[in-house]
Design an enzyme around this catalytic site. Structure first.
Site, PDB file in Angstrom:
ATOM      1  N   HIS A 143       2.210   3.429  -9.021  1.00 34.68           N
ATOM      2  CA  HIS A 143       2.016   1.992  -9.302  1.00 34.68           C
ATOM      3  C   HIS A 143       3.187   1.464 -10.130  1.00 34.68           C
ATOM      4  CE1 HIS A 143      -1.849   2.308  -7.509  1.00 34.68           C
ATOM      5  NE2 HIS A 143      -2.439   2.939  -8.490  1.00 34.68           N
ATOM      6  N   LEU A 161      10.858 -20.352  -5.475  1.00 32.69           N
ATOM      7  CA  LEU A 161       9.986 -19.497  -4.651  1.00 32.69           C
ATOM      8  C   LEU A 161       8.616 -19.548  -5.305  1.00 32.69           C
ATOM      9  CD1 LEU A 161       9.326 -16.958  -2.703  1.00 32.69           C
ATOM     10  CD2 LEU A 161       9.962 -15.564  -4.665  1.00 32.69           C
ATOM     11  N   ASP A 184       0.820  -1.215   0.000  1.00 30.37           N
ATOM     12  CA  ASP A 184       0.000   0.000   0.000  1.00 30.37           C
ATOM     13  C   ASP A 184       0.858   1.272   0.000  1.00 30.37           C
ATOM     14  OD1 ASP A 184      -2.402   1.321  -0.084  1.00 30.37           O
ATOM     15  OD2 ASP A 184      -2.660   1.374   2.089  1.00 30.37           O
TER      16      ASP A 184
HETATM   17  C1  IPE Z   1      -5.329  -2.751  -0.136  1.00 33.90           C
HETATM   18  O1  IPE Z   1      -5.036  -1.415  -0.283  1.00 33.90           O
HETATM   19  C2  IPE Z   1      -5.270  -3.440  -1.464  1.00 33.90           C
HETATM   20  C3  IPE Z   1      -3.953  -3.523  -2.083  1.00 33.90           C
HETATM   21  C4  IPE Z   1      -2.826  -3.118  -1.584  1.00 33.90           C
HETATM   22  C5  IPE Z   1      -3.917  -4.140  -3.359  1.00 33.90           C
HETATM   23  P1  IPE Z   1      -6.192  -0.303  -0.420  1.00 33.90           P
HETATM   24  O2  IPE Z   1      -5.488   0.972  -0.553  1.00 33.90           O
HETATM   25  O3  IPE Z   1      -7.137  -0.666  -1.503  1.00 33.90           O
HETATM   26  O4  IPE Z   1      -6.932  -0.439   0.967  1.00 33.90           O
HETATM   27  P2  IPE Z   1      -7.952   0.561   1.674  1.00 33.90           P
HETATM   28  O5  IPE Z   1      -8.982   0.905   0.652  1.00 33.90           O
HETATM   29  O6  IPE Z   1      -7.166   1.764   2.075  1.00 33.90           O
HETATM   30  O7  IPE Z   1      -8.477  -0.190   2.836  1.00 33.90           O
HETATM   31  C1  IPE Z   2      -1.690   0.194  -3.341  1.00 33.98           C
HETATM   32  O1  IPE Z   2      -1.447   1.533  -3.358  1.00 33.98           O
HETATM   33  C2  IPE Z   2      -1.878  -0.377  -4.727  1.00 33.98           C
HETATM   34  C3  IPE Z   2      -3.254  -0.757  -5.051  1.00 33.98           C
HETATM   35  C4  IPE Z   2      -4.260  -0.756  -4.234  1.00 33.98           C
HETATM   36  C5  IPE Z   2      -3.497  -1.181  -6.403  1.00 33.98           C
HETATM   37  P1  IPE Z   2      -2.633   2.595  -3.345  1.00 33.98           P
HETATM   38  O2  IPE Z   2      -3.012   2.879  -4.741  1.00 33.98           O
HETATM   39  O3  IPE Z   2      -3.737   2.138  -2.474  1.00 33.98           O
HETATM   40  O4  IPE Z   2      -1.924   3.849  -2.723  1.00 33.98           O
HETATM   41  P2  IPE Z   2      -2.523   4.855  -1.652  1.00 33.98           P
HETATM   42  O5  IPE Z   2      -2.940   4.035  -0.471  1.00 33.98           O
HETATM   43  O6  IPE Z   2      -3.668   5.554  -2.292  1.00 33.98           O
HETATM   44  O7  IPE Z   2      -1.371   5.764  -1.353  1.00 33.98           O
HETATM   45 MG    MG Z   3      -4.142   2.384  -0.492  1.00 38.81          MG
END
Ligand code: IPE
Ligand code: IPE
Ligand code: MG
Length: 255
Positions: free
Chosen positions: A38, A132, A21
């Site tokens: 990303h 792995l 995240d």
């Molecule tokens: C969780 O992150 C999903 C992934 C890292 C793929 P999110 O950014 O979607 O989670 P919430 O919405 O903050 O809970």
């Molecule tokens: C996690 O990073 C990746 C996915 C959920 C695809 P985020 O896109 O949720 O990044 P933040 O949390 O908004 O910074």
């Molecule tokens: Mg996020």
């Protein structure tokens, strides 16, 4: 990368799960579009995979796209799908060369046919690798995972091949994703939030949880090594007392 030997109280984790995240915030902080984060996150994935290979960790599970992430703006979702397709095509040969077995876990039926075919090809190419197992959770939800296992059992009951009374934890567990891999030992979430966001619910029952502020694109070997050091320094009791666990450890050392 340093993991202090004084912290090596217990073995390394055999299965690490990561909620990757913070990509969006990482990009926004630099005045760039979220998709930039990303893209940079892919470099961190490469580092994490290589780290696990070097430490001989048998399983790594990365949360790439949750069943709830479809709620994001359409352009972000389509950029993520394109990136997923691109990375799959670009990285698969190198993963294969490095003895990585790739598994995509999640409800794949919602992906384009083209992507589903690429996934099937990548999985079958690497199916025999023993270095792995890299599980990428895509359109994955912990609740979906439990529901799909229940559905498989319900089908067997309906077909008359299983009695409802014979359903127990062990049987249900054998239909949950990654049941053939080591139990999840360590779950890490980057990005500072302290929640599971529907990641591995069943598998996390006795995992050690670690929440760190590092944003995913900044996740490097040192951060991973620190996470492992935190894991090995913890006492996992599995319902026992600390004294029982220490006795067991002493007996194991004495052989
Ligand atoms: C969780 O992150 C999903 C992934 C890292 C793929 P999110 O950014 O979607 O989670 P919430 O919405 O903050 O809970
Ligand atoms: C996690 O990073 C990746 C996915 C959920 C695809 P985020 O896109 O949720 O990044 P933040 O949390 O908004 O910074
Ligand atoms: Mg996020």
């Amino acid at each position: 990368m340093t993991i202090s030997s004084t912290t090596m109280d217990q073995a390394l984790p055999r299965h690490v799960g990561i909620i990757m995240d913070g990509n969006g915030r990482w990009a926004e902080r630099q005045g760039k579009p979220r998709v930039w984060g990303h893209k940079k996150g892919v470099d961190a994935v490469r580092r994490a995979v290589s780290f696990c290979r070097r430490l001989n960790i048998p399983s790594l599970t990365l949360f790439a796209f949750s069943s709830e992430n479809w709620r994001r703006p359409e352009d972000e979702v389509s950029s993520l799908m394109e990136l997923f397709m691109f990375v799959l095509q670009k990285e698969i040969k190198l993963l294969h060369k490095n003895q990585v077995r790739l598994k995509i876990i999640g409800d794949l039926s919602r992906f384009s046919t083209k992507l589903q075919i690429k996934i099937a090809e990548a999985e079958s190419l690497t199916a025999g690798n023993t270095g792995l197992t890299l599980n990428v959770a895509a359109n994955y939800g912990g609740r979906w995972d439990i529901a799909q296992a229940a559905q498989q059992l319900a089908r067997q009951v309906a077909a008359g091949t299983l009695q409802a009374d014979d359903i127990d934890e062990k049987l249900l567990a054998s239909h949950i994703q990654m049941h053939d891999q080591p139990e999840l030992d360590l779950m890490i979430r980057t990005g500072g939030d302290i929640r599971i966001s529907n990641f591995l619910l069943w598998q996390a029952a006795y995992a050690e949880l670690l929440f760190i502020d590092t944003l995913w694109p900044d996740f490097d070997d040192q951060v991973f090594a620190d996470a492992i050091a935190s894991f090995v320094s913890r006492e996992r009791r599995f319902g026992c007392t600390g004294a029982q666990i220490r006795e067991l450890a002493a007996a194991t050392v004495q052989g």
